[in-house]
Design a protein around this motif. Structure first.
Motif, PDB file in Angstrom:
ATOM      1  N   HIS A  72       0.818  -1.208   0.000  1.00  0.00           N
ATOM      2  CA  HIS A  72       0.000   0.000   0.000  1.00  0.00           C
ATOM      3  C   HIS A  72       0.850   1.257   0.000  1.00  0.00           C
ATOM      4  O   HIS A  72       1.886   1.329   0.666  1.00  0.00           O
ATOM      5  CB  HIS A  72      -0.910   0.004   1.231  1.00  0.00           C
ATOM      6  N   ALA A  73       0.400   2.240  -0.750  1.00  0.00           N
ATOM      7  CA  ALA A  73       0.944   3.589  -0.724  1.00  0.00           C
ATOM      8  C   ALA A  73      -0.223   4.569  -0.731  1.00  0.00           C
ATOM      9  O   ALA A  73      -1.392   4.166  -0.695  1.00  0.00           O
ATOM     10  CB  ALA A  73       1.886   3.834  -1.893  1.00  0.00           C
ATOM     11  N   SER A  74       0.068   5.866  -0.784  1.00  0.00           N
ATOM     12  CA  SER A  74      -0.981   6.865  -0.638  1.00  0.00           C
ATOM     13  C   SER A  74      -2.014   6.830  -1.759  1.00  0.00           C
ATOM     14  O   SER A  74      -3.188   7.136  -1.529  1.00  0.00           O
ATOM     15  CB  SER A  74      -0.365   8.263  -0.547  1.00  0.00           C
ATOM     16  N   ASN A  75      -1.598   6.460  -2.964  1.00  0.00           N
ATOM     17  CA  ASN A  75      -2.514   6.513  -4.098  1.00  0.00           C
ATOM     18  C   ASN A  75      -2.649   5.193  -4.857  1.00  0.00           C
ATOM     19  O   ASN A  75      -3.153   5.178  -5.990  1.00  0.00           O
ATOM     20  CB  ASN A  75      -2.094   7.618  -5.064  1.00  0.00           C
ATOM     21  N   TRP A  76      -2.235   4.087  -4.264  1.00  0.00           N
ATOM     22  CA  TRP A  76      -2.394   2.778  -4.900  1.00  0.00           C
ATOM     23  C   TRP A  76      -2.243   1.677  -3.874  1.00  0.00           C
ATOM     24  O   TRP A  76      -1.710   1.877  -2.792  1.00  0.00           O
ATOM     25  CB  TRP A  76      -1.378   2.570  -6.034  1.00  0.00           C
ATOM     26  N   ASP A  77      -2.723   0.494  -4.228  1.00  0.00           N
ATOM     27  CA  ASP A  77      -2.478  -0.692  -3.426  1.00  0.00           C
ATOM     28  C   ASP A  77      -2.576  -1.924  -4.319  1.00  0.00           C
ATOM     29  O   ASP A  77      -3.196  -1.900  -5.381  1.00  0.00           O
ATOM     30  CB  ASP A  77      -3.436  -0.799  -2.234  1.00  0.00           C
ATOM     31  N   HIS A  78      -1.932  -3.000  -3.874  1.00  0.00           N
ATOM     32  CA  HIS A  78      -1.931  -4.261  -4.600  1.00  0.00           C
ATOM     33  C   HIS A  78      -2.224  -5.389  -3.633  1.00  0.00           C
ATOM     34  O   HIS A  78      -1.823  -5.347  -2.471  1.00  0.00           O
ATOM     35  CB  HIS A  78      -0.585  -4.492  -5.294  1.00  0.00           C
ATOM     36  N   TRP A  79      -2.899  -6.402  -4.120  1.00  0.00           N
ATOM     37  CA  TRP A  79      -3.300  -7.548  -3.317  1.00  0.00           C
ATOM     38  C   TRP A  79      -2.838  -8.854  -3.936  1.00  0.00           C
ATOM     39  O   TRP A  79      -2.825  -9.010  -5.153  1.00  0.00           O
ATOM     40  CB  TRP A  79      -4.825  -7.607  -3.175  1.00  0.00           C
ATOM     41  N   GLY A  80      -2.476  -9.803  -3.070  1.00  0.00           N
ATOM     42  CA  GLY A  80      -2.241 -11.161  -3.515  1.00  0.00           C
ATOM     43  C   GLY A  80      -3.550 -11.916  -3.624  1.00  0.00           C
ATOM     44  O   GLY A  80      -4.624 -11.389  -3.301  1.00  0.00           O
ATOM     45  N   GLN A  81      -3.481 -13.164  -4.061  1.00  0.00           N
ATOM     46  CA  GLN A  81      -4.692 -13.956  -4.266  1.00  0.00           C
ATOM     47  C   GLN A  81      -5.177 -14.656  -3.002  1.00  0.00           C
ATOM     48  O   GLN A  81      -6.305 -15.158  -2.976  1.00  0.00           O
ATOM     49  CB  GLN A  81      -4.458 -14.990  -5.373  1.00  0.00           C
ATOM     50  N   GLY A  82      -4.361 -14.692  -1.975  1.00  0.00           N
ATOM     51  CA  GLY A  82      -4.745 -15.291  -0.708  1.00  0.00           C
ATOM     52  C   GLY A  82      -4.247 -16.712  -0.544  1.00  0.00           C
ATOM     53  O   GLY A  82      -4.049 -17.440  -1.515  1.00  0.00           O
ATOM     54  N   THR A  83      -4.045 -17.110   0.710  1.00  0.00           N
ATOM     55  CA  THR A  83      -3.670 -18.472   1.041  1.00  0.00           C
ATOM     56  C   THR A  83      -4.464 -18.922   2.265  1.00  0.00           C
ATOM     57  O   THR A  83      -4.629 -18.167   3.218  1.00  0.00           O
ATOM     58  CB  THR A  83      -2.148 -18.600   1.288  1.00  0.00           C
ATOM     59  N   GLN A  84      -4.974 -20.143   2.228  1.00  0.00           N
ATOM     60  CA  GLN A  84      -5.845 -20.656   3.288  1.00  0.00           C
ATOM     61  C   GLN A  84      -5.033 -21.146   4.474  1.00  0.00           C
ATOM     62  O   GLN A  84      -4.083 -21.914   4.322  1.00  0.00           O
ATOM     63  CB  GLN A  84      -6.712 -21.801   2.754  1.00  0.00           C
ATOM     64  N   VAL A  85      -5.423 -20.703   5.666  1.00  0.00           N
ATOM     65  CA  VAL A  85      -4.873 -21.207   6.926  1.00  0.00           C
ATOM     66  C   VAL A  85      -6.022 -21.814   7.717  1.00  0.00           C
ATOM     67  O   VAL A  85      -7.006 -21.132   8.009  1.00  0.00           O
ATOM     68  CB  VAL A  85      -4.192 -20.098   7.740  1.00  0.00           C
ATOM     69  N   THR A  86      -5.894 -23.088   8.057  1.00  0.00           N
ATOM     70  CA  THR A  86      -6.917 -23.783   8.823  1.00  0.00           C
ATOM     71  C   THR A  86      -6.291 -24.347  10.091  1.00  0.00           C
ATOM     72  O   THR A  86      -5.325 -25.112  10.017  1.00  0.00           O
ATOM     73  CB  THR A  86      -7.557 -24.916   8.016  1.00  0.00           C
ATOM     74  N   VAL A  87      -6.832 -23.968  11.243  1.00  0.00           N
ATOM     75  CA  VAL A  87      -6.339 -24.432  12.537  1.00  0.00           C
ATOM     76  C   VAL A  87      -7.417 -25.318  13.137  1.00  0.00           C
ATOM     77  O   VAL A  87      -8.486 -24.837  13.526  1.00  0.00           O
ATOM     78  CB  VAL A  87      -6.014 -23.266  13.475  1.00  0.00           C
ATOM     79  N   SER A  88      -7.141 -26.608  13.216  1.00  0.00           N
ATOM     80  CA  SER A  88      -8.146 -27.565  13.669  1.00  0.00           C
ATOM     81  C   SER A  88      -7.469 -28.824  14.193  1.00  0.00           C
ATOM     82  O   SER A  88      -6.418 -29.232  13.701  1.00  0.00           O
ATOM     83  CB  SER A  88      -9.093 -27.936  12.531  1.00  0.00           C
TER      84      SER A  88
END
Length: 117
Positions: free
Chosen positions: A100-116
């Protein structure tokens, strides 16, 4: 353009540990000048900030993970990490990397974390 790719998620028992990695590529200036963060979204809940780290190395954590999670960044490797210890079932979520910066941001696709157990 900046691309973010998360890795390290998976299934872990309560009390266990995982280390998430976010590898960045693309515009080098944008990568090194940005605040990096980890967010998570559990089923039925809004996405929330877990931890962030500035270009100066200042960190911020959600109250729910303080003392258990540690965020760090390696600008030479263009990678940000999230070390997660003493994991709880309520930590189960999809974890997203963000730059993130003041005038833009970028995102990854995500990764699943399961605690069980």
């Amino acid at each position: 353009q900046v691309q973010l790719v998360e890795s390290g998620g998976g299934l872990v028992q309560p009390g266990g540990s995982l280390r998430l990695s976010c590898a960045a590529s693309g515009n080098i200036f944008r990568i090194v000048s940005s605040t990096m963060g980890w967010y998570r979204q559990a089923p039925g809940k809004q996405r929330e900030l877990v931890a962030s780290i500035t270009t100066a190395g200042n960190t911020n954590y959600a109250d729910s993970v303080k003392g258990r999670f540690t965020i760090s960044r390696d600008n030479a490797k263009k990678t940000v990490y999230l070390q997660m210890n003493s994991l709880k079932p309520e930590d189960t979520a999809v974890y997203y990397c963000n730059a993130h910066a003041s005038n833009w941001d970028h995102w990854g696709q995500g990764t699943q974390v399961t605690v069980s157990s």
